[in-house]
Design a protein around this motif. Structure first.
Motif, PDB file in Angstrom:
ATOM      1  N   LEU A 125       0.824  -1.205   0.000  1.00  8.31           N
ATOM      2  CA  LEU A 125       0.000   0.000   0.000  1.00  8.31           C
ATOM      3  C   LEU A 125       0.862   1.261   0.000  1.00  8.31           C
ATOM      4  N   THR A 126       2.045   1.195   0.616  1.00  6.34           N
ATOM      5  CA  THR A 126       2.929   2.353   0.632  1.00  6.34           C
ATOM      6  C   THR A 126       3.371   2.713  -0.781  1.00  6.34           C
ATOM      7  N   ILE A 127       3.780   1.708  -1.538  1.00  4.90           N
ATOM      8  CA  ILE A 127       4.224   1.946  -2.911  1.00  4.90           C
ATOM      9  C   ILE A 127       3.065   2.438  -3.769  1.00  4.90           C
ATOM     10  N   VAL A 128       1.898   1.801  -3.619  1.00  8.55           N
ATOM     11  CA  VAL A 128       0.723   2.202  -4.393  1.00  8.55           C
ATOM     12  C   VAL A 128       0.357   3.655  -4.089  1.00  8.55           C
ATOM     13  N   TYR A 129       0.384   4.009  -2.789  1.00  2.64           N
ATOM     14  CA  TYR A 129       0.033   5.380  -2.413  1.00  2.64           C
ATOM     15  C   TYR A 129       0.988   6.385  -3.043  1.00  2.64           C
ATOM     16  N   TRP A 130       2.288   6.128  -2.961  1.00  2.00           N
ATOM     17  CA  TRP A 130       3.240   7.108  -3.471  1.00  2.00           C
ATOM     18  C   TRP A 130       3.202   7.209  -4.986  1.00  2.00           C
ATOM     19  N   VAL A 131       2.813   6.130  -5.680  1.00  5.09           N
ATOM     20  CA  VAL A 131       2.612   6.223  -7.129  1.00  5.09           C
ATOM     21  C   VAL A 131       1.503   7.224  -7.427  1.00  5.09           C
ATOM     22  N   GLY A 132       0.372   7.085  -6.696  1.00  2.67           N
ATOM     23  CA  GLY A 132      -0.745   8.003  -6.923  1.00  2.67           C
ATOM     24  C   GLY A 132      -0.442   9.423  -6.487  1.00  2.67           C
ATOM     25  N   ALA A 133       0.179   9.567  -5.316  1.00  2.59           N
ATOM     26  CA  ALA A 133       0.468  10.909  -4.802  1.00  2.59           C
ATOM     27  C   ALA A 133       1.480  11.635  -5.672  1.00  2.59           C
ATOM     28  N   SER A 134       2.523  10.936  -6.106  1.00  2.00           N
ATOM     29  CA  SER A 134       3.532  11.561  -6.957  1.00  2.00           C
ATOM     30  C   SER A 134       2.942  11.951  -8.302  1.00  2.00           C
ATOM     31  N   SER A 135       2.056  11.098  -8.824  1.00  2.00           N
ATOM     32  CA  SER A 135       1.453  11.375 -10.132  1.00  2.00           C
ATOM     33  C   SER A 135       0.605  12.637 -10.109  1.00  2.00           C
ATOM     34  N   ASN A 136      -0.105  12.867  -8.996  1.00  2.00           N
ATOM     35  CA  ASN A 136      -0.978  14.051  -8.986  1.00  2.00           C
ATOM     36  C   ASN A 136      -0.218  15.329  -8.637  1.00  2.00           C
ATOM     37  N   TRP A 137       0.886  15.216  -7.935  1.00  2.00           N
ATOM     38  CA  TRP A 137       1.600  16.418  -7.482  1.00  2.00           C
ATOM     39  C   TRP A 137       2.679  16.860  -8.452  1.00  2.00           C
ATOM     40  N   LEU A 138       3.360  15.895  -9.074  1.00  2.00           N
ATOM     41  CA  LEU A 138       4.553  16.200  -9.865  1.00  2.00           C
ATOM     42  C   LEU A 138       4.312  17.167 -11.022  1.00  2.00           C
ATOM     43  N   PRO A 139       3.298  16.965 -11.875  1.00  2.00           N
ATOM     44  CA  PRO A 139       3.149  17.893 -13.015  1.00  2.00           C
ATOM     45  C   PRO A 139       2.843  19.318 -12.603  1.00  2.00           C
TER      46      PRO A 139
END
Length: 221
Positions: A125-139
């Motif tokens: 769940l940690t990896i899944v969360y950071w994939v989603g969080a990074s995707s929405n914040w990075l751009p």
């Protein structure tokens, strides 16, 4: 993002609470340090990789793809934690107070740091969360902060992680009797609402983007 990553009442938080209640608040701090190291390691790899491997972070197509990833990842996680809030919560099972030999303090705290880091890094769940969080914040951050995006991102996430674990240490140290079903349910509700809010925002971004695109095509035709 850091606060939402640290707050789930999962293996690391249960370990930190239990260790603090049978030992001392130092044990909770040690577990927190290990968890922060794990979270920041995963987030840093994703953030640095995304920042340097994606050539045009401001591309509308790429931002749409990342926003879609965020919705698909964060919405189910938010709903999951909201449902956890109405189910029977986990218990820390603190047992009775335990005396530790003074000579084993350093080894024990090092073991707590290692356990916190391992439970964080090995939790899917940690990896899944950071994939989603990074995707929405990075751009969005990349368009504003440019080359400083990774530095500010890591700093802000670290601040969020520290905020949660400071709250947890205060509970364990001063009001451990308040750590119970109500506490766990409240944390899960707040966390679920945060994640659903993130997902809803990016769902609106996707809808507006595709809606405007479809409207423009109709006008052109």
């Amino acid at each position: 993002m850091g606060l939402a990553a640290a707050a789930p009442i999962g293996p690391v938080n249960m370990l930190a609470i239990r260790r603090g209640m049978i030992g001392s608040w130092y044990d909770t701090v040690a577990c927190a340090i290990g968890s922060m190291v794990g979270d920041l390691t995963i987030f840093s790899l994703m953030l640095l990789g995304g920042h340097y491997l994606l050539s045009d972070i401001s591309s509308p197509a790429l931002r749409t793809a990342l926003a879609g990833t965020s919705v698909l990842v964060l919405l189910p996680l938010g709903i999951y934690f909201l449902t956890r809030a109405v189910k029977t919560p986990l218990h820390a099972h603190p047992g009775g107070p335990k005396r530790w030999e003074s000579g084993t303090t350093a080894k024990r705290l090092l073991a707590e740091v290692s356990a916190g880091a391992a439970l964080t890094i090995l939790n899917p769940l940690t990896i899944v969360y950071w994939v989603g969080a990074s995707s929405n914040w990075l751009p969005y951050a990349g368009a504003i902060l440019g080359s400083h995006t990774p530095r500010w991102g890591i700093l802000m996430v670290a601040a969020g992680l520290m905020t949660w674990f400071t709250i947890l240490v205060c509970f364990v140290c001063f009001i451990p009797q308040r750590i119970g079903p109500t506490f766990f349910r409240l944390v899960n509700v707040v966390l679920g609402l945060i994640l659903v809010g993130f997902a809803t925002f990016f769902a609106i971004v996707l809808f507006r983007h595709h809606g405007l695109s479809a409207f423009s095509k109709k006008l052109l035709s």
